[in-house]
Design an enzyme around this catalytic site. Structure first.
Site: not given
Ligand SMILES: [Zn+2]
Ligand SMILES: [Zn+2]
Length: 278
Positions: A133-134
């Site tokens: 997850h960025c």
């Protein structure tokens, strides 16, 4: 369920948005940094050297910024590959596994977890081929948006190299003319501060995007996501060529660099899309 639903917006056209204040702040900050580069270009460099070479340089820079922002927006608002919720109960899965199947179950989504899918606690969904997850794109990097994420890191890397090179050339040109005309629009001390900040930003971006870009390319070519490498998950791998085709499309062409061309997995999903239970 009702609480979870507030976290994301998704529709059957593949559009998706995560309501995460931290991610939204990071995304806006990223746009701010890119716009900063454009402002410096138009208020410092072009007024100092208003010739055709400077304009060509500015046009190339603008094109790269446009491609970087487009890739970012696409990476942020594309459904990364979420798995529909509430597709099975735990009892069903236990029963099917006892009959010889080998199914994984996500208790949080109350659904079957497909192979290579992982649960993201920020998106509150299982995501197909989830890499990580960025917060910088305010989204998961998964099967449907990995191409956009790779392009985002690639174009920001080019923007940073271009911006840094321009500042260095600008500085030496100004030095050779004893800073005559270099402060055409803005006062000298302000230009100095803008340049220092530009160099700082350029180095930071280069460091961040080079690391991300090459780790993504490595992860795609080895057919192993970030999560799989951390968990040391064993499974059969496809060749690096097949893995690249899976993410960017086949055969290799300029469309790989085009953020307006969707990845094959997303095209397939949109073709067979049915209203989803999210
Ligand atoms: Zn899940
Ligand atoms: Zn996520």
């Amino acid at each position: 369920m009702s609480e979870d639903k507030e976290m994301v917006f998704v529709n059957k056209t593949g559009r998706w948005f995560v309501w995460d204040p931290c991610g939204i702040t990071c995304a806006v900050f990223t746009y701010g940094l890119l716009v900063y580069g454009v402002i410096v270009k138009f208020t410092v460099v072009i007024p100092a050297f208003p010739n055709y070479l400077t304009w060509i340089n500015a046009l190339v820079f603008m094109l790269l910024v446009f491609l970087a922002i487009t890739s970012h927006v696409k990476a942020m608002i594309t459904n990364p590959g979420i798995v529909a919720r509430e597709s099975a109960t735990e009892e069903e899965i236990i029963e099917r596994n006892q009959q010889g199947e080998n199914l994984k179950y996500c208790k949080k989504c109350r659904s079957i977890k497909p192979e290579r899918a992982h649960h993201c606690s920020t998106c509150e969904h299982c995501v197909r081929r989830m890499d990580h997850h960025c917060p910088w794109i305010n989204n998961c990097v998964g099967e449907f948006n990995q191409k956009y994420f790779v392009l985002f890191t690639f174009y920001v890397m080019l923007v940073s190299f271009h911006g840094l090179a321009t500042i260095v050339v600008f500085f030496f040109f100004c030095l050779s003319t004893e800073f005559n005309g270099c402060d055409a629009w803005l006062p000298g001390p302000l230009i100095f501060v803008l340049m220092i900040l530009g160099v700082f930003e350029g180095f930071l971006f280069i460091l961040f995007t080079c690391t991300m870009f090459w780790s993504q390319v490595y992860s795609i070519c080895t057919d192993e996501t970030g999560i799989e490498s951390i968990k040391h998950e064993q499974r059969e791998r496809i060749s690096w060529k097949e893995a690249l085709y899976e993410v960017f499309g086949s055969p290799c062409s300029f469309s790989w660099l085009n953020p307006f061309v969707p990845p094959p997995s997303l095209v397939m999903y949109l073709k067979h899309c049915t209203p989803m239970n999210v």
